[in-house]
Enzyme design. Structure first.
Site, PDB file in Angstrom:
ATOM      1  N   ASP A 399       0.868  -1.180   0.000  1.00  0.00           N
ATOM      2  CA  ASP A 399       0.000   0.000   0.000  1.00  0.00           C
ATOM      3  C   ASP A 399       0.906   1.231   0.000  1.00  0.00           C
ATOM      4  O   ASP A 399       1.587   1.513   0.992  1.00  0.00           O
ATOM      5  CB  ASP A 399      -0.879  -0.046   1.268  1.00  0.00           C
ATOM      6  CG  ASP A 399      -1.890   1.084   1.329  1.00  0.00           C
ATOM      7  OD1 ASP A 399      -1.662   2.114   0.659  1.00  0.00           O
ATOM      8  OD2 ASP A 399      -2.890   0.945   2.054  1.00  0.00           O
ATOM      9  N   HIS A 400       0.888   1.957  -1.096  1.00  0.00           N
ATOM     10  CA  HIS A 400       1.826   3.066  -1.252  1.00  0.00           C
ATOM     11  C   HIS A 400       1.466   4.269  -0.373  1.00  0.00           C
ATOM     12  O   HIS A 400       2.243   5.209  -0.241  1.00  0.00           O
ATOM     13  CB  HIS A 400       1.895   3.485  -2.730  1.00  0.00           C
ATOM     14  CG  HIS A 400       3.239   4.021  -3.132  1.00  0.00           C
ATOM     15  ND1 HIS A 400       4.137   4.531  -2.229  1.00  0.00           N
ATOM     16  CD2 HIS A 400       3.846   4.105  -4.349  1.00  0.00           C
ATOM     17  CE1 HIS A 400       5.234   4.931  -2.868  1.00  0.00           C
ATOM     18  NE2 HIS A 400       5.084   4.674  -4.158  1.00  0.00           N
ATOM     19  N   ARG A 401       0.309   4.235   0.254  1.00  0.00           N
ATOM     20  CA  ARG A 401      -0.022   5.306   1.212  1.00  0.00           C
ATOM     21  C   ARG A 401       0.816   5.139   2.472  1.00  0.00           C
ATOM     22  O   ARG A 401       1.084   6.093   3.192  1.00  0.00           O
ATOM     23  CB  ARG A 401      -1.508   5.241   1.609  1.00  0.00           C
ATOM     24  CG  ARG A 401      -2.467   5.561   0.488  1.00  0.00           C
ATOM     25  CD  ARG A 401      -3.892   5.298   0.926  1.00  0.00           C
ATOM     26  NE  ARG A 401      -4.074   3.909   1.380  1.00  0.00           N
ATOM     27  CZ  ARG A 401      -5.169   3.453   1.961  1.00  0.00           C
ATOM     28  NH1 ARG A 401      -6.191   4.257   2.177  1.00  0.00           N
ATOM     29  NH2 ARG A 401      -5.262   2.192   2.317  1.00  0.00           N
TER      30      ARG A 401
END
Ligand code: CAO
Length: 427
Positions: A399-401
């Protein structure tokens, strides 16, 4: 002068007025809804028993009435229509449940010419206001209440804007479509495939439906990236084969998966951001001090993900045993819901089937998933020559967040380090 009278209600019981649908000055028609009464047994919509203009309203919400009592006085104009006067809109009445009303009680024969056929001129504010009144039958009101629709927001397509069932259905349909448009997700076109050839419709089972829902949710909510890598597991494979020979008498057979799970658990301890979830507002990380791992299991009914708990505290042998047990029970449809909850990260191994890499989908609230593809022998340049090495492809989606690309690359390299030399686990 005539009177509006509460219809007989069977016993001598009273009913409370929960809605008043008319006001002084209103022009009424026979059968038009005027009040909603609530008795102990039911909610009743009271229709006007005569037509005319309301000259005196003798009712308000909360009043109690018995059958036969008068609740309004009506002027019946002779020789034509009386121009209705404007009145405030009634409160939305979608909340009332209704049953079919008893036959109206008539005091005087109706002499008023009905307005039903006359179109409502939009320029006339009084008539326009009247047209906006909630004018719907009991079944429609019941349907609206069940669906949570405020009938005051609808324009009826029936005679004199009477709201029909179809109007409520259309309203709900429209709202759902609007929601989809707001989310920016246009629907995929519905196609009749039978026009191209023979077809058969096969319903999705519950597992596949749940997977479809979870994957759509994941895909829409999580901006994901997949980091690919390769681990040289030549030594690990030699160790695994050796252990299998030793354990053969105990009927234990290790696959690569429990070793990878052990290494993965260690990496989650080394990189706590992977052992975490975003909070509800997506503005803080909840970092977990336990390491539970999900393992995707391919079953005849679809994908199931049992969870192994505290993997960092288990030996490879214990992991193998638990994995075998959970995979078998998953395939037999014996897993409990609890056994499929609480994972911090998941592993999806397609290595037993084949393929060089894939992009597993992160299953939120987890923030990463590791995919394994089939290990193959490849020529690897060492010193001054190519040597055959068994290479295991790793596909790490994250999850790039929560996780930056560099952090993911470091995590992936840590996996490689441990898998290439298990002695690092001791350090
Ligand atoms: N490379 C090479 N061979 C591999 C391998 C790999 N990465 N992984 C497994 N194998 C071998 C095993 O060693 C075994 O070989 P032998 O029979 O010769 O011992 C064979 O492939 C079959 O393994 P397996 O897949 O049945 O068992 P496993 O312990 O490796 O995996 C499980 C267990 C439950 C992960 C697996 O059975 C499974 O269900 N995988 C599918 C997961 C899935 O559907 N993922 C997609 C989800 S969407 O992302």
């Amino acid at each position: 002068m005539s009177q509006l009278i509460i219809p007989a209600m069977g016993s001598n019981s009273q009913a409370e007025v929960i809605e008043v649908l008319i006001a002084q000055g209103d022009s009424l028609e026979v059968e038009q809804s005027t009040l909603v009464l609530e008795s102990e047994k039911a909610t009743i919509e009271v229709p006007a028993n005569v037509a005319g203009v309301v000259t005196k309203l003798l009712v308000k919400v909360g009043d109690k009435f018995k059958g036969g009592e008068v609740y309004a006085e009506i002027e019946q104009p002779l020789g034509g229509l009386t121009e209705p006067t404007a009145k405030p809109l009634p409160e939305p009445s979608g909340k009332s449940a209704v049953i079919e009303p008893p036959a109206p009680v008539s005091t005087t024969p109706t002499q008023v010419k009905q307005q039903d056929a006359a179109p409502v001129p939009a320029a006339n504010p009084a008539l326009a206001a009247a047209a906006e009144e909630v004018y719907a039958g009991p079944a429609v009101r019941r349907m609206a209440r069940e669906l949570g629709v405020d009938l005051a927001q609808l324009t009826g397509s029936g005679l004199k804007n009477r709201i029909q069932k179809e109007d409520v259905q259309q309203f709900v349909k429209q709202r759902l479509q609007n929601m989809e448009q707001v989310a920016g997700i246009p629907r995929v076109a519905t196609i009749d495939f039978s026009q191209y050839g023979p077809i058969k419709e096969q319903p999705l089972n519950n597992i596949k439906r749940a997977t479809a829902k979870a994957m759509t949710l994941a895909h829409l909510n999580v901006p994901q990236v997949t980091q690919f890598d390769e681990a040289d597991i030549t030594e690990l494979e030699a160790f695994r084969v050796q252990q299998n020979t030793l354990a053969a008498k105990q009927n234990i057979k290790y696959s690569i998966v429990p070793f990878v799970l052990k290494v993965l658990a260690r990496c989650l301890r080394d990189y706590p951001n992977f052992n975490a979830s975003l909070n509800a507002q997506a503005d803080a990380l909840i970092i977990k001090d336990y390491v539970h791992l999900g393992v995707a299991v391919d079953t005849p009914k679809g994908l199931l993900v049992p969870v192994l708990r505290d993997v960092d505290k288990l030996s490879v042998g214990q992991i193998q045993q638990q994995l075998q047990d959970k995979a078998e029970r998953a395939r037999a449809g014996q897993l409990t819901l609890e056994e499929m909850q609480g994972a911090n990260m998941s592993l999806s191994s397609l290595g037993g089937i084949g393929g060089t890499a894939f992009t597993p989908i992160v299953n939120p609230p987890e923030v990463a998933i590791l995919g394994l593809s089939k290990a193959t022998i490849k020529p690897v340049w060492q010193e001054d020559q190519f040597v055959p090495r068994l290479m295991l492809p790793l596909s790490l989606s994250y999850d790039h967040r929560v996780i930056d690309g560099a952090e993911a690359a470091r995590f992936s390299q840590a996996l490689v380090k441990y898998l290439q030399d298990l002695r690092h686990l001791l350090m």
